[in-house]
Design an enzyme around this catalytic site. Structure first.
Site, PDB file in Angstrom:
ATOM      1  CB  CYS A 119      -5.419  -6.999  -0.140  1.00  0.00           C
ATOM      2  SG  CYS A 119      -4.330  -7.583   1.156  1.00  0.00           S
TER       3      CYS A 119
ATOM      4  CB  ILE B 275      -1.997 -12.676   0.957  1.00  0.00           C
ATOM      5  CG1 ILE B 275      -2.567 -13.893   0.217  1.00  0.00           C
ATOM      6  CG2 ILE B 275      -0.470 -12.675   0.907  1.00  0.00           C
ATOM      7  CD1 ILE B 275      -2.325 -13.887  -1.287  1.00  0.00           C
TER       8      ILE B 275
ATOM      9  CD  GLU C 126      -6.898 -10.580  -6.279  1.00  0.00           C
ATOM     10  OE1 GLU C 126      -7.938 -10.405  -5.620  1.00  0.00           O
ATOM     11  OE2 GLU C 126      -5.760 -10.350  -5.834  1.00  0.00           O
TER      12      GLU C 126
ATOM     13  CB  SER D 166      -0.970  -0.012   1.178  1.00  0.00           C
ATOM     14  OG  SER D 166      -0.299  -0.314   2.369  1.00  0.00           O
TER      15      SER D 166
ATOM     16  CG  HIS E 113      -5.635 -11.083  -2.297  1.00  0.00           C
ATOM     17  ND1 HIS E 113      -4.981 -10.209  -3.127  1.00  0.00           N
ATOM     18  CD2 HIS E 113      -5.063 -10.943  -1.090  1.00  0.00           C
ATOM     19  CE1 HIS E 113      -4.047  -9.568  -2.455  1.00  0.00           C
ATOM     20  NE2 HIS E 113      -4.079  -9.997  -1.206  1.00  0.00           N
TER      21      HIS E 113
HETATM   22  N1  GLN Z   1       0.630  -6.091   3.503  1.00  0.00           N
HETATM   23  C1  GLN Z   1       0.242  -5.261   2.399  1.00  0.00           C
HETATM   24  C2  GLN Z   1       0.179  -3.802   2.805  1.00  0.00           C
HETATM   25  O1  GLN Z   1       0.050  -3.540   3.953  1.00  0.00           O
HETATM   26  C3  GLN Z   1      -1.088  -5.704   1.839  1.00  0.00           C
HETATM   27  C4  GLN Z   1      -1.008  -7.160   1.444  1.00  0.00           C
HETATM   28  C5  GLN Z   1      -1.675  -7.496   0.157  1.00  0.00           C
HETATM   29  O2  GLN Z   1      -2.149  -6.649  -0.605  1.00  0.00           O
HETATM   30  N2  GLN Z   1      -1.682  -8.772  -0.096  1.00  0.00           N
HETATM   31  O3  GLN Z   1       0.234  -2.931   1.996  1.00  0.00           O
END
Ligand code: GLN
Length: 198
Positions: free
Chosen positions: A86, A141, A178, A56, A176
């Protein structure tokens, strides 16, 4: 009428999201043209947007640097749908709980990054989602927890915590959608209010 679906292609599962939106559109008797978003100028031509996972901090920096962030905000202000998953949800949130993420403030939630815990960095769970008849196979994830919900509507919870929300035209998920063959979350985000054509 062909639907133009833009996938933010800074990072993350671009082709998986593209496939899912095409399948969901086909079930609704529609055709989707997928365009990848890396620069400003593409979002204004899109009917729907997908904001995939990834990191992110990186995604939010690039969206702002490239001038895409403001276009996404305009898209939502015009009432057009977005699915943010996510890291995409972290970027779309009102508050990411992390100064390194410059959020777009599209979904009125506060998230905590990577908060589902180290032992559970990655897992799949059958999730009951409002608007879906059968549980959805949700793949998490390093998923964010939605720690606080403002105006957004909670569509699903796991372990007593919200993991899918809707705020106006934006659907956000910690997981997720997708990554399985099941594209019902894409259908819910983009076609829920469109009557089926067949
Ligand atoms: N851990 C990622 C984040 O904080 C997000 C994980 C993901 O998009 N699979 O940006």
């Amino acid at each position: 009428m062909t639907l133009t679906a833009g996938v933010v292609a800074v990072q993350g599962d671009v082709s998986e999201h593209a496939d899912a939106v095409c399948r969901a559109a086909e079930r609704r008797g529609r055709e989707a043209d997928v365009v990848e978003i890396r620069d400003a100028g593409v979002v204004p031509d899109c009917d729907v947007l997908l904001m995939p996972g990834g990191e992110s901090t990186t995604i939010s920096r690039l969206l702002h640097d490239e001038g895409i962030a403001a276009e996404i905000r305009d898209h939502v202000a015009a009432g057009k749908p977005v699915l943010a998953t996510c890291a995409g949800l972290i970027v779309a949130a009102t508050d990411a709980g992390d100064d390194r993420v410059e959020t777009l403030d599209l979904v009125d939630v506060t998230v905590q990054r990577n908060a589902f815990g180290r032992q559970k960095d990655s897992f799949e769970a059958p999730l009951a989602v409002d608007g879906l008849d059968e549980p959805f196979p949700a793949v998490f994830i390093r998923a964010p927890v939605i720690a606080d919900v403002g105006e957004a509507e909670v569509l699903a919870e796991w372990d007593g915590r919200p993991v899918a929300v809707r705020d106006g035209p934006v659907v956000g998920t910690s997981f997720h959608p997708e990554l399985t063959e099941d594209d019902r979350i894409h259908e819910l985000a983009f076609f829920a209010e469109t009557p089926a054509t067949q």
